[in-house]
Design an enzyme around this catalytic site. Structure first.
Site: not given
Ligand SMILES: NC(=O)c1ccc[n+]([C@@H]2O[C@H](COP(=O)([O-])OP(=O)(O)OC[C@H]3O[C@@H](n4cnc5c(N)ncnc54)[C@H](O)[C@@H]3O)[C@@H](O)[C@H]2O)c1
Length: 254
Positions: A162, A166
């Site tokens: 991961y 990133k």
């Molecule tokens: N939640 C956190 O604390 C956090 C922190 C830093 C970065 N992020 C980043 O933010 C973004 C969103 O995270 P989140 O917490 O909302 O995650 P989440 O798991 O709630 O949502 C992610 C979405 O992406 C979709 N997805 C996954 N694989 C896919 C694919 N191959 N094609 C199309 N869609 C796909 C999933 O179905 C889901 O709806 C991500 O890139 C994550 O790495 C999140």
């Protein structure tokens, strides 16, 4: 006039979490939104939110890691809305584990969605964005916003795949900005810290407490915190900002 009036946005991973709030916020600022996620039917709730704000929405089922599906998605958006102005690469997954025990499959899966998916959509929208011109020939370009992570900057034990994905997104953001800047296509990344979501809900309480101890603002972030920053970067107030990584992390790291 709303800041994104008349703009067309694509948001990946928009069925829930941060992506859903980004789609909602862009719609609130006036954009029509292509709501993209693995399955078209998962997008219904977000489509309802966008339409509830009086904007048009298009649900698209697309696996961001599959080149042909990404190209077909961008084609469908352009057939439906005529153009694309804003691309938000938000879809992301985790498959955590210590690197000595990490399988090839878990490495590939995370790199393919988080990094390759961002590349594929960036490549697919680059040309259509470069063609966006005003009636007088002024280059309108477009805006690409990639969702990175605080751990892509600082590293994190148990997340080799991961963090590498990133970190790659951060470098890709800077390169995209350099390659497309002359055509007025801006590219920035938002690096969220610890955001309350399904991705982080699964973490044990002691891990959550350890994170909280490192956050000067003493609260976890919300999806809305990230969406507000994305909407700013997508709009005219960020006209002269490109190639930047904006941390939205409560002060976790400088
Ligand atoms: N939640 C956190 O604390 C956090 C922190 C830093 C970065 N992020 C980043 O933010 C973004 C969103 O995270 P989140 O917490 O909302 O995650 P989440 O798991 O709630 O949502 C992610 C979405 O992406 C979709 N997805 C996954 N694989 C896919 C694919 N191959 N094609 C199309 N869609 C796909 C999933 O179905 C889901 O709806 C991500 O890139 C994550 O790495 C999140």
């Amino acid at each position: 006039m709303s800041k994104l009036e008349g703009k067309i946005a694509i948001v990946t991973g928009a069925a829930r979490g941060i992506g859903q709030q980004i789609a909602k916020k862009l719609a609130a600022e006036g954009a029509d939104v292509a709501v993209c996620d693995l399955k078209e039917e998962w997008c219904a709730e977000t489509v309802g939110l966008v339409e509830g704000l009086g904007r048009k929405a298009l649900a698209v089922g697309v696996n961001v890691a599959v080149s042909a599906e990404v190209d077909a998605c961008v084609k469908k958006v352009i057939e439906t809305f005529g153009k694309v102005d804003i691309m938000v690469n938000n879809a992301g997954i985790t498959k955590d584990g210590l690197l000595m025990r990490m399988s090839d499959e878990d490495w590939d899966a995370v790199l393919n969605v988080n990094l390759k998916g961002t590349f594929l959509f960036t490549r697919a929208v680059a040309r259509p964005m470069m063609k966006n011109k005003a009636a007088d020939g002024t280059q309108l370009g477009g805006v690409i916003i990639n969702i990175a992570s605080v751990v892509g900057i600082m590293g994190n034990a148990g997340q080799a795949n991961y963090t590498a994905s990133k970190g790659g997104v951060i470098a890709l953001t800077k390169t995209t900005a350099k390659e497309l800047g002359s055509r007025n296509v801006r590219c920035n990344a938002v690096a969220p810290g610890f955001i309350q979501s399904k991705m982080t809900d699964v973490l044990p309480d002691d891990v959550k407490k350890a994170y909280m101890d490192t956050i000067p603002l003493k609260r976890f972030g919300t999806a809305e915190d990230i969406a507000k920053c994305v909407a700013f970067l997508a709009g005219p107030d960020a006209d002269y900002i490109t190639g930047q990584i904006i941390s939205v992390n409560g002060g976790m790291i400088g």
